[in-house]
Design a protein around this motif. Sequence first.
Motif, mmCIF file in Angstrom:
data_model
loop_
_atom_site.group_PDB
_atom_site.id
_atom_site.type_symbol
_atom_site.label_atom_id
_atom_site.label_comp_id
_atom_site.label_asym_id
_atom_site.label_seq_id
_atom_site.Cartn_x
_atom_site.Cartn_y
_atom_site.Cartn_z
ATOM 1 N N LEU A 1 42.614 2.509 -27.976
ATOM 2 C CA LEU A 1 41.463 3.299 -27.543
ATOM 3 C C LEU A 1 41.642 3.808 -26.115
ATOM 4 N N GLU A 2 42.257 2.992 -25.262
ATOM 5 C CA GLU A 2 42.488 3.417 -23.884
ATOM 6 C C GLU A 2 43.480 4.577 -23.822
ATOM 7 N N GLY A 3 44.396 4.626 -24.770
ATOM 8 C CA GLY A 3 45.421 5.666 -24.782
ATOM 9 C C GLY A 3 44.973 6.985 -25.401
ATOM 10 N N LEU A 4 43.854 6.971 -26.105
ATOM 11 C CA LEU A 4 43.355 8.196 -26.722
ATOM 12 C C LEU A 4 42.564 9.017 -25.704
ATOM 13 N N LYS A 5 42.710 10.332 -25.777
ATOM 14 C CA LYS A 5 41.937 11.223 -24.906
ATOM 15 C C LYS A 5 40.484 11.265 -25.379
ATOM 16 N N ASP A 6 39.606 11.749 -24.525
ATOM 17 C CA ASP A 6 38.202 11.920 -24.883
ATOM 18 C C ASP A 6 38.005 13.138 -25.786
ATOM 19 N N GLU A 7 38.940 14.067 -25.718
ATOM 20 C CA GLU A 7 38.843 15.240 -26.584
ATOM 21 C C GLU A 7 40.218 15.821 -26.878
ATOM 22 N N TYR A 8 40.312 16.415 -28.056
ATOM 23 C CA TYR A 8 41.504 17.125 -28.500
ATOM 24 C C TYR A 8 41.018 18.514 -28.906
ATOM 25 N N VAL A 9 41.288 19.506 -28.052
ATOM 26 C CA VAL A 9 40.725 20.836 -28.234
ATOM 27 C C VAL A 9 41.833 21.874 -28.202
ATOM 28 N N ASN A 10 41.828 22.735 -29.215
ATOM 29 C CA ASN A 10 42.717 23.890 -29.240
ATOM 30 C C ASN A 10 41.868 25.099 -28.851
ATOM 31 N N THR A 11 41.991 25.536 -27.602
ATOM 32 C CA THR A 11 41.163 26.638 -27.107
ATOM 33 C C THR A 11 41.560 27.985 -27.698
ATOM 34 N N GLY A 12 42.697 28.057 -28.366
ATOM 35 C CA GLY A 12 43.148 29.298 -28.972
ATOM 36 C C GLY A 12 42.512 29.571 -30.330
ATOM 37 N N VAL A 13 41.725 28.645 -30.816
ATOM 38 C CA VAL A 13 41.101 28.788 -32.136
ATOM 39 C C VAL A 13 39.601 28.987 -31.963
ATOM 40 N N LYS A 14 39.067 29.923 -32.722
ATOM 41 C CA LYS A 14 37.614 30.121 -32.778
ATOM 42 C C LYS A 14 37.184 29.786 -34.197
ATOM 43 N N PHE B 1 40.062 21.539 -33.748
ATOM 44 C CA PHE B 1 41.267 22.224 -34.220
ATOM 45 C C PHE B 1 42.541 21.825 -33.490
ATOM 46 N N GLU B 2 42.617 20.576 -33.058
ATOM 47 C CA GLU B 2 43.868 20.044 -32.528
ATOM 48 C C GLU B 2 44.096 18.696 -33.196
ATOM 49 N N GLU B 3 45.294 18.495 -33.703
ATOM 50 C CA GLU B 3 45.590 17.259 -34.427
ATOM 51 C C GLU B 3 46.086 16.171 -33.493
#
Length: 156
Positions: free
Chosen positions: A94-107, A129-131
């Motif tokens: 859990l400490e190693g996971l980011k708070d968010e995974y965001v692909n800003t290139g996708v709408k 939209f980010e894996e």
Amino acid sequence: MRKPTLLLLLLISGFVIHSKSYAQSNSKKMKDYSVKIEIFRKGTYKIFSMQLENREFEAIKFYTNDKPCDTVCNITLAADKVSEIELIISNLSLEGLKDEYVNTGVKGEHHLMYFISIDGIEKEIYVYFEEQEELKQLFEKMMIIVPEEYRLWYYR
């Protein structure tokens, strides 16, 4: 000729037994866990929720109009059915996971919210939209429990 074959079989058997016992012992380290994954449409409309808490699984379908939500699945999972999910959860850092995974290139219209708690440590994760491989595996293992006619495959 027979001795190398027998030795090979013994080595393979030992590896399989060790792998199974490692997976079982690793997942047994968790005393208390919960995973809730919510699927939202257009930012604020919750359309689906899956929750697994100590082998209790529930899936709920929500509607964007005034129609009440539907509980589509509410079951206690057998140990063999939940073992793969528990192994994924026990391997999460859990400490190693980011708070968010965001692909800003996708709408797109949909995003996920993960709420994960393992032995008192909590993490909230936003996915758009980010894996992230472990989160994707967790989502897919939980979604396969949902009755087929209600399944939503975000990562496909």
